[in-house]
Design a protein around this motif. Structure first.
Motif, mmCIF file in Angstrom:
data_model
loop_
_atom_site.group_PDB
_atom_site.id
_atom_site.type_symbol
_atom_site.label_atom_id
_atom_site.label_comp_id
_atom_site.label_asym_id
_atom_site.label_seq_id
_atom_site.Cartn_x
_atom_site.Cartn_y
_atom_site.Cartn_z
ATOM 1 N N SER A 177 -2.575 -2.963 10.868
ATOM 2 C CA SER A 177 -3.828 -2.993 10.099
ATOM 3 C C SER A 177 -4.529 -1.639 10.122
ATOM 4 O O SER A 177 -5.125 -1.221 9.126
ATOM 5 C CB SER A 177 -4.758 -4.079 10.644
ATOM 6 N N SER A 178 -4.437 -0.922 11.242
ATOM 7 C CA SER A 178 -5.102 0.379 11.318
ATOM 8 C C SER A 178 -4.392 1.426 10.464
ATOM 9 O O SER A 178 -5.015 2.386 10.010
ATOM 10 C CB SER A 178 -5.162 0.856 12.770
ATOM 11 N N SER A 179 -3.096 1.226 10.233
ATOM 12 C CA SER A 179 -2.361 2.194 9.409
ATOM 13 C C SER A 179 -2.882 2.215 7.976
ATOM 14 O O SER A 179 -2.747 3.218 7.275
ATOM 15 C CB SER A 179 -0.860 1.865 9.415
ATOM 16 N N TYR A 180 -3.500 1.090 7.536
ATOM 17 C CA TYR A 180 -4.054 1.043 6.183
ATOM 18 C C TYR A 180 -5.140 2.090 5.968
ATOM 19 O O TYR A 180 -5.330 2.580 4.851
ATOM 20 C CB TYR A 180 -4.665 -0.323 5.888
ATOM 21 N N SER A 181 -5.901 2.377 7.025
ATOM 22 C CA SER A 181 -7.079 3.230 6.868
ATOM 23 C C SER A 181 -6.723 4.614 6.339
ATOM 24 O O SER A 181 -7.499 5.217 5.594
ATOM 25 C CB SER A 181 -7.827 3.366 8.201
ATOM 26 N N GLY A 182 -5.555 5.135 6.725
ATOM 27 C CA GLY A 182 -5.151 6.447 6.232
ATOM 28 C C GLY A 182 -4.956 6.443 4.728
ATOM 29 O O GLY A 182 -5.374 7.380 4.030
ATOM 30 N N ILE A 183 -4.340 5.370 4.213
ATOM 31 C CA ILE A 183 -4.135 5.257 2.766
ATOM 32 C C ILE A 183 -5.464 5.064 2.044
ATOM 33 O O ILE A 183 -5.718 5.674 0.995
ATOM 34 C CB ILE A 183 -3.162 4.101 2.451
ATOM 35 N N PHE A 184 -6.340 4.222 2.601
ATOM 36 C CA PHE A 184 -7.632 3.980 1.962
ATOM 37 C C PHE A 184 -8.452 5.262 1.851
ATOM 38 O O PHE A 184 -9.151 5.485 0.874
ATOM 39 C CB PHE A 184 -8.424 2.937 2.753
ATOM 40 N N SER A 185 -8.381 6.104 2.892
ATOM 41 C CA SER A 185 -9.218 7.292 2.910
ATOM 42 C C SER A 185 -8.676 8.427 2.030
ATOM 43 O O SER A 185 -9.435 9.303 1.611
ATOM 44 C CB SER A 185 -9.377 7.804 4.353
ATOM 45 N N HIS A 186 -7.375 8.403 1.729
ATOM 46 C CA HIS A 186 -6.778 9.499 0.955
ATOM 47 C C HIS A 186 -6.484 9.137 -0.503
ATOM 48 O O HIS A 186 -6.059 9.992 -1.273
ATOM 49 C CB HIS A 186 -5.485 9.964 1.628
ATOM 50 N N PHE A 224 0.824 -1.208 0.000
ATOM 51 C CA PHE A 224 0.000 0.000 0.000
ATOM 52 C C PHE A 224 0.860 1.261 0.000
ATOM 53 O O PHE A 224 0.505 2.279 -0.605
ATOM 54 C CB PHE A 224 -0.947 0.000 1.195
ATOM 55 N N SER A 225 1.998 1.204 0.695
ATOM 56 C CA SER A 225 2.894 2.368 0.734
ATOM 57 C C SER A 225 3.507 2.629 -0.639
ATOM 58 O O SER A 225 3.589 3.785 -1.087
ATOM 59 C CB SER A 225 3.996 2.149 1.775
ATOM 60 N N VAL A 226 3.940 1.560 -1.302
ATOM 61 C CA VAL A 226 4.510 1.707 -2.646
ATOM 62 C C VAL A 226 3.461 2.249 -3.607
ATOM 63 O O VAL A 226 3.748 3.129 -4.444
ATOM 64 C CB VAL A 226 5.075 0.366 -3.143
ATOM 65 N N TYR A 227 2.233 1.738 -3.502
ATOM 66 C CA TYR A 227 1.143 2.227 -4.356
ATOM 67 C C TYR A 227 0.960 3.744 -4.170
ATOM 68 O O TYR A 227 0.823 4.494 -5.141
ATOM 69 C CB TYR A 227 -0.149 1.500 -4.008
ATOM 70 N N THR A 228 0.971 4.182 -2.923
ATOM 71 C CA THR A 228 0.781 5.607 -2.632
ATOM 72 C C THR A 228 1.908 6.453 -3.225
ATOM 73 O O THR A 228 1.673 7.511 -3.807
ATOM 74 C CB THR A 228 0.711 5.821 -1.103
ATOM 75 N N LEU A 229 3.127 5.958 -3.097
ATOM 76 C CA LEU A 229 4.274 6.679 -3.658
ATOM 77 C C LEU A 229 4.185 6.755 -5.179
ATOM 78 O O LEU A 229 4.489 7.789 -5.787
ATOM 79 C CB LEU A 229 5.572 6.006 -3.233
ATOM 80 N N LEU A 230 3.753 5.645 -5.813
ATOM 81 C CA LEU A 230 3.629 5.621 -7.274
ATOM 82 C C LEU A 230 2.530 6.555 -7.772
ATOM 83 O O LEU A 230 2.555 6.981 -8.938
ATOM 84 C CB LEU A 230 3.361 4.189 -7.757
ATOM 85 N N LYS A 277 6.791 11.870 2.929
ATOM 86 C CA LYS A 277 6.233 12.522 4.117
ATOM 87 C C LYS A 277 4.714 12.378 4.165
ATOM 88 O O LYS A 277 4.139 12.072 5.220
ATOM 89 C CB LYS A 277 6.619 13.999 4.121
ATOM 90 N N ALA A 278 4.057 12.571 3.010
ATOM 91 C CA ALA A 278 2.599 12.444 2.955
ATOM 92 C C ALA A 278 2.164 11.012 3.228
ATOM 93 O O ALA A 278 1.178 10.766 3.932
ATOM 94 C CB ALA A 278 2.086 12.907 1.597
ATOM 95 N N THR A 279 2.902 10.049 2.684
ATOM 96 C CA THR A 279 2.579 8.637 2.899
ATOM 97 C C THR A 279 2.723 8.265 4.369
ATOM 98 O O THR A 279 1.853 7.601 4.945
ATOM 99 C CB THR A 279 3.498 7.746 2.038
ATOM 100 N N CYS A 280 3.815 8.705 4.982
ATOM 101 C CA CYS A 280 4.008 8.441 6.417
ATOM 102 C C CYS A 280 2.915 9.104 7.240
ATOM 103 O O CYS A 280 2.437 8.541 8.241
ATOM 104 C CB CYS A 280 5.372 8.936 6.867
#
Length: 443
Positions: A308-317, A36-42, A48-51
């Motif tokens: 698992s909870s860290s995923y929610s930030g990526i899903f919502s943004h 999910f982190s790599v997807y966000t970066l791509l 910084k935004a991903t973190c």
């Protein structure tokens, strides 16, 4: 859309690999975090935004982590201070193996309705019932299933339940109207679960309690009536609708006094047991029956929660789940709206590993299926809230199972948790199919 499919596919493949090989689910969650982190970066987001997205997601579970700390302390100190030995001593002689599992289900259902928490129920009534079951030689998977079912009875429909409050917030409905509908739709699954627990427990009808355990408790603990105070205190505070965190804290404080005064436990030994759990010296039978608990037993679960909870930030943004929502909306014509909510719930629970996040995702993806907000709320309560406990790598089920020391196979015996959505799916096909989904007017 290709990037989203590949990312979700890799994560699900990782989960499947861990399940089939028996590897720790933590590996799959860490792999998912990387995907999910790599997807966000791509997608053009900075490191910084991903973190920031990951930290935002983790920040949502601070309250849960504190409850884990209390649960670990409570499950240890109730053993050390004599509360659990006192209850076992007076309950062992009353056990009827044929009806004990049914009583476990009903007692945990009552406790969870009073407290509104599955974790709190499992760490108090659930631990006691499991230890009594072990003493009687009953099937631990069957008893564990009854505890899990009962723990989520109140988690679904108690006015004090955080999950019930979350559903009300998401759907903008009244909790007491929702509870009325929830009781109406759970009667048949509840009755069927009771029957199954009686029938299956009959197979253990030859099990007998080892009454020599009574002298074992007498020899190793002071069984003064005051040792029951921590358990009575948490029940009293639940009846008074005191927040479960304060109730558990008060019970831990009372248990600490009982351990120091009645059991003669040294202060340093007491503090050590809060972390490592209770450890019996001497008779191995006592160790096999009582050893366990402690904050350390919650560390692994806490790590699962954070990841698992860290995923929610990526899903919502990001639009990672946008394609899934579109496909699910189209499926409602075939599956019925409720069937689509069931499917969405299973996927959300599998991906999020977190009941709260799964509830939010399911509501977001199914909010146009029902013209009535109350019907949407009921659909969520009859699906994602209970199905979350049946995902082996999800915290909703993993925490109670770890707390009571039951095998993971106990999820197969948590009849209420899947009879509830199955029964309501059957009635949905009868009343709703075939029918096109109606967009919700209040979104």
């Amino acid at each position: 859309m290709t990037a989203e499919i590949i990312t979700l596919g890799l994560f699900l493949a990782g989960l499947g690999l861990c399940i089939f090989t028996g590897a720790q689910i933590l590996y799959a969650l860490v792999f998912g975090l990387a995907c999910f982190s790599v997807y966000t970066l791509l997608k053009g987001y900075s490191v910084k935004a991903t973190c920031g997205m990951l930290i935002e997601g983790m920040g949502k579970v601070k309250n849960i982590l504190f409850i884990f700390l209390l649960i670990g302390s409570l499950t240890s100190i109730w053993r050390t201070c004599g509360t659990i030995p006192f209850i076992l001593y007076h309950a062992i002689g009353l056990i009827n193996p044929r009806y004990f599992v049914l009583c476990t289900f009903l007692l945990c259902s009552m406790m969870s309705f009073l407290t509104g928490t599955s974790f709190g129920t499992a760490s108090t009534m659930g631990v006691i019932c499991m230890l009594i079951s072990n003493a009687a030689g009953l099937n631990p998977a069957l008893t564990g299933g009854a505890i899990l079912s009962g723990s989520f009875f109140g988690d679904r429909c108690s006015p004090m339940s955080t999950s019930a409050q979350l559903v009300c917030t998401l759907t903008r409905t009244d909790i007491y109207i929702n509870i009325k509908h929830m009781f109406r739709t759970c009667l048949i699954p509840m009755a069927a679960s009771c029957i199954l627990y009686v029938v299956l427990a009959g197979r253990d009808g030859g099990a007998r309690v080892d009454l020599s355990l009574l002298s074992l408790f007498q020899d190793n603990f002071s069984l003064h009536l005051a040792t029951a105070a921590p358990a009575l205190l948490i029940l009293l505070l639940a009846l008074l609708h005191v927040d479960v965190k304060y109730a558990m804290g008060a019970s831990i404080a009372a248990a600490a006094v009982a351990a120091l005064v009645l059991q003669g436990t040294a202060p340093l030994e007491l503090l050590k047991s809060l972390w490592t759990g209770y450890r019996a010296d001497g008779d191995p039978r006592l160790a096999s029956l009582l050893n366990g608990g402690g904050i350390a037993s919650m560390v692994k679960v806490g790590i699962i929660v954070l990841i698992s909870s860290s995923y929610s930030g990526i899903f919502s943004h990001t639009r990672l789940l946008a394609g899934v929502k579109s496909a699910l909306q189209r499926s409602a014509r075939v599956l019925t709206p409720f069937g689509t909510v069931v499917l969405t719930s299973v996927l959300s629970c599998a991906v999020s590993c977190n009941q709260s996040l799964a509830t939010i995702l399911t509501c977001q993806m199914c909010d146009t299926l029902y013209p009535s907000k109350e019907n949407l709320a009921l659909a969520l309560e009859n699906t994602v809230i209970v199905l979350a406990a049946l995902v082996p790598w999800g915290i909703a089920g993993a925490v109670p199972v770890a707390t009571i020391g039951a095998p993971m196979a106990c999820m197969l015996y948590a009849f209420y948790l899947y009879l509830l959505p199955v029964w309501n799916l059957f009635t949905a096909f009868y009343h709703e199919w075939p029918r096109s989904p109606v967009p919700c007017r209040d979104t």
